[in-house]
Structure formats: C-alpha cells, structure tokens
Design an enzyme around this catalytic site. Structure first.
Site, PDB file in Angstrom:
ATOM      1  N   SER A  25       9.003  14.478 -17.015  1.00 15.03           N
ATOM      2  CA  SER A  25      10.445  14.161 -16.163  1.00 15.03           C
ATOM      3  C   SER A  25      11.437  14.941 -17.225  1.00 15.03           C
ATOM      4  O   SER A  25      11.579  14.609 -18.285  1.00 15.03           O
ATOM      5  CB  SER A  25      10.820  12.625 -16.028  1.00 15.03           C
ATOM      6  OG  SER A  25      12.123  12.586 -15.677  1.00 15.03           O
ATOM      7  N   VAL A  75      21.980  14.991 -21.785  1.00 15.98           N
ATOM      8  CA  VAL A  75      22.236  15.678 -20.597  1.00 15.98           C
ATOM      9  C   VAL A  75      22.783  14.452 -19.853  1.00 15.98           C
ATOM     10  O   VAL A  75      23.820  14.662 -18.830  1.00 15.98           O
ATOM     11  CB  VAL A  75      21.117  16.139 -19.929  1.00 15.98           C
ATOM     12  CG1 VAL A  75      21.540  16.453 -18.439  1.00 15.98           C
ATOM     13  CG2 VAL A  75      20.690  17.381 -20.312  1.00 15.98           C
ATOM     14  N   CYS A 134      17.578   3.491 -20.726  1.00 13.67           N
ATOM     15  CA  CYS A 134      18.721   3.671 -20.004  1.00 13.67           C
ATOM     16  C   CYS A 134      19.498   2.394 -20.620  1.00 13.67           C
ATOM     17  O   CYS A 134      18.991   1.350 -20.808  1.00 13.67           O
ATOM     18  CB  CYS A 134      18.684   3.371 -18.545  1.00 13.67           C
ATOM     19  SG  CYS A 134      17.987   4.858 -17.843  1.00 13.67           S
ATOM     20  N   LYS A 169       7.708   4.096 -19.121  1.00 15.83           N
ATOM     21  CA  LYS A 169       7.974   4.868 -20.000  1.00 15.83           C
ATOM     22  C   LYS A 169       8.653   4.219 -21.382  1.00 15.83           C
ATOM     23  O   LYS A 169      10.016   4.054 -21.050  1.00 15.83           O
ATOM     24  CB  LYS A 169       8.874   6.048 -19.556  1.00 15.83           C
ATOM     25  CG  LYS A 169       8.928   7.361 -20.683  1.00 15.83           C
ATOM     26  CD  LYS A 169       9.316   8.632 -19.794  1.00 15.83           C
ATOM     27  CE  LYS A 169       9.509   9.724 -20.790  1.00 15.83           C
ATOM     28  NZ  LYS A 169       9.913  11.028 -20.201  1.00 15.83           N
ATOM     29  N   ASN A 196       9.336   8.555 -25.224  1.00 15.37           N
ATOM     30  CA  ASN A 196      10.473   9.118 -24.820  1.00 15.37           C
ATOM     31  C   ASN A 196      11.161   9.929 -26.176  1.00 15.37           C
ATOM     32  O   ASN A 196      10.521   9.687 -27.102  1.00 15.37           O
ATOM     33  CB  ASN A 196      11.556   8.334 -24.007  1.00 15.37           C
ATOM     34  CG  ASN A 196      12.438   8.664 -23.192  1.00 15.37           C
ATOM     35  OD1 ASN A 196      12.912  10.007 -23.378  1.00 15.37           O
ATOM     36  ND2 ASN A 196      12.703   8.041 -22.117  1.00 15.37           N
ATOM     37  N   THR A 197      12.238  10.306 -26.154  1.00 14.64           N
ATOM     38  CA  THR A 197      12.838  11.029 -27.091  1.00 14.64           C
ATOM     39  C   THR A 197      13.176  10.123 -28.285  1.00 14.64           C
ATOM     40  O   THR A 197      13.619   8.768 -28.046  1.00 14.64           O
ATOM     41  CB  THR A 197      14.121  11.773 -26.729  1.00 14.64           C
ATOM     42  OG1 THR A 197      14.890  10.900 -26.000  1.00 14.64           O
ATOM     43  CG2 THR A 197      13.711  12.943 -25.778  1.00 14.64           C
ATOM     44  N   THR A 270       9.279  19.925 -23.709  1.00 18.61           N
ATOM     45  CA  THR A 270      10.370  20.762 -24.228  1.00 18.61           C
ATOM     46  C   THR A 270       9.664  22.040 -24.251  1.00 18.61           C
ATOM     47  O   THR A 270      10.297  23.201 -24.420  1.00 18.61           O
ATOM     48  CB  THR A 270      10.706  20.262 -25.303  1.00 18.61           C
ATOM     49  OG1 THR A 270      11.261  19.091 -25.305  1.00 18.61           O
ATOM     50  CG2 THR A 270      11.488  21.254 -26.277  1.00 18.61           C
TER      51      THR A 270
END
Length: 308
Positions: A25, A75, A134, A169, A196-197, A270
C-alpha cells in the site's frame, strides 16, 4: 538448466495468491500507473493505497525526502476516500485482471474504521489490511498501533464490521512487537503484515529546517530491511495466524529471506519507486532460486530458518 514445474501459490488468511509478491500500500496507488507496463495479473496481489472514510489531500509539501538506502515520506494518506475506491478503482482493478485486491483502510476513530469496513464488506475486495499507524485523535494523537490496547480495539472494531479476512499492519515503533501481534491475534485478526515505516527525520544543513514540512516522517527502503526481517521472525514465532513480510525488500534474495523467516508472502513498496518493474523481477528471481535449488513448491521455503 531445465526448469522444474514450480508452484508459487500461497494462502494467507484463507485467500490464495498465485504468487507471494504483493504490491504494498502506498507507492503503487490503485495500480493505474502500471497497466501500461505489464498486466496486473502478473502480481500475486495489490494492497491498494490507504483509504479513509472521506477524501484527504494529505500533508503540505515537501513530504518526500531521500535518505541513504531509502526514503522518508509524510504524504499524510492522500486518497480519494472509500466511496471513490468502491465506485471507480475497484471495478477497474477487477476489469484489468488484478488477482487479489487488498483494501488498506485507515481512520482517526474506531467509528471511522467500522464505517469503512462495513462499506467494503458489501464489495468484492478479497481482504482488508488495517493500518493502525494512524493517530488516535481521542488520545492525544499517538498511533493506535503503539499499544496493545489500541491495536486490539481497532482490530475488534473492524472484525465486528466485516466478514472479509482481516490483516492488521503493524508499526515497528514499539518496544515489543510480539505483544502487539498477540493482541491483534486475540482480537480477531486473520493475518498480520509488518513492518510499516520507522519514524525518521532529515535536516537541511543550509536552512537548518527539517526537509519534510511535517518535520518527521516514515523511513522505508533497504535501510530498514534487517529490522523488518527481525520483527517478522519474532512475530512468526509468537502467533499462530499468517504473517506477511514487508519493509525494505529490494530484490528476490530479500524476499526469499523474508519467507525463510516465516512470512507466507511479501509486499514490495519503495523498490517500485526506483524501478516500476521491481515486483516482476522479484517474482522471476524467486522462480530462479526455486529452479537452482530444485524446489517445487514455495511452501518448501517458508519458515525454514535454522536459528543458532
């Protein structure tokens, strides 16, 4: 060298993928930028751009910065909203032959997640991927996924709102990733994807300002692969549900490593930024690895790590 009859199919949370390579995603959007390059049917699956209940414009630029062996982004989940996905992007993806479509969902409140999951439950998406990185706006902005309680709450909320397979995730920005993984498993998750990052930052030494307008952002790319691999290995040993590995996978060797660690499938993110054909090259590299090692089925690789 003669090729053998190989089988790359994998099953995650009861969903069968024709091969274990999934577009992660984010950078892949809804696949619309890649249909001129190759058929989407060549991918194992697509995890679509993270979507929220209502459209989001995202954060103010600059919101992407290059780093050694990777990139930072803030983003801000720019997306058209779940209804546009359902009415426009999902039918197109099906028409263009995408195999498995994973809807990545995000929200600021449990009610957001429940509403999105409920709307998607009436569609033909194959799986939901729940982004718990989030911010929880009711608790000062900390991500849902940094505590077992927050992660479990969102997982339970989504599980109650849909009959679709639910994959959660996980964020790596925690003290003990296994505790979060066990919490979402106990809350009803069918699978887990990670990582995730990582949270990172760059500063322009000329202006002395952070390069990202949001000051900090998510670090991705090859630099985080060893962290992702370690966390996948830990989580696979801690839970009974399926695990999908991602984070810095840049080549077929990385993907094979991740599966040896126990991941049933992998997501590519990426790497696509620098090479849009990266997923296909990784699929081909996995096939080559299977050929030279006389491996007939991809499941012969998964979870075969031999710790000291």
């Amino acid at each position: 060298m003669n090729k053998i009859n190989r089988d790359l199919t994998v099953t995650v949370a009861g969903v069968t993928f024709p091969n274990p390579v999934i577009a992660a995603s984010g950078v892949y959007g809804f696949g619309e930028s890649y249909t001129d390059l190759y058929p989407l049917s060549l991918m194992g699956g697509i995890s679509c751009k993270g979507m929220t209940l209502n459209p989001k414009e995202g954060n103010t630029p600059p919101r992407v910065a290059e780093t050694p062996a990777g990139m930072l982004n803030s983003v801000g989940l720019q997306n058209p909203g779940v209804d546009v996905f359902i009415n426009t992007h999902l039918p197109r993806l099906k028409k263009e032959g995408a195999n498995i479509i994973i809807a990545n969902i995000a929200g600021e409140t449990p009610e957001d997640y429940a509403e999105i999951a409920g709307r998607l439950d009436e569609t033909n998406v194959d799986m939901l991927e729940v982004n718990i990185s989030c911010p929880n706006v009711k608790k000062g902005g900390a991500a849902w996924g940094v505590s077992s309680e927050g992660a479990a709450l969102i997982t339970k909320t989504v599980r109650a709102a849909t009959k679709k397979p639910v994959m959660v995730k996980l964020t790596p920005n925690v003290t003990d990733i296994t505790e979060i993984a066990k919490a979402v498993q106990d809350a009803g998750a069918d699978a887990i994807s990670l990582i995730n990052t990582l949270f990172g930052m760059r500063i322009d030494i000329k202006t002395k300002r952070p390069i990202l307008r949001n000051n900090a952002g998510g670090l991705s790319g090859p630099a985080i692969f060893p962290v992702a691999l370690r966390m996948v290995w830990q989580v696979v040993r801690a839970v009974e549900i399926d695990v999908v590995g991602l984070g810095g996978i840049n080549c077929a060797e990385d993907a094979v490593e991740m599966m040896i660690a126990g991941a049933k499938a992998v997501q590519i993110g990426t790497a696509i930024v620098s090479d849009p054909l990266a997923p296909l090259k990784i699929i081909g590299g996995i096939e080559h690895y299977m050929d030279i090692n006389k491996i007939k089925h991809i499941k012969e690789i998964i979870g075969t790590v031999q710790p000291w």
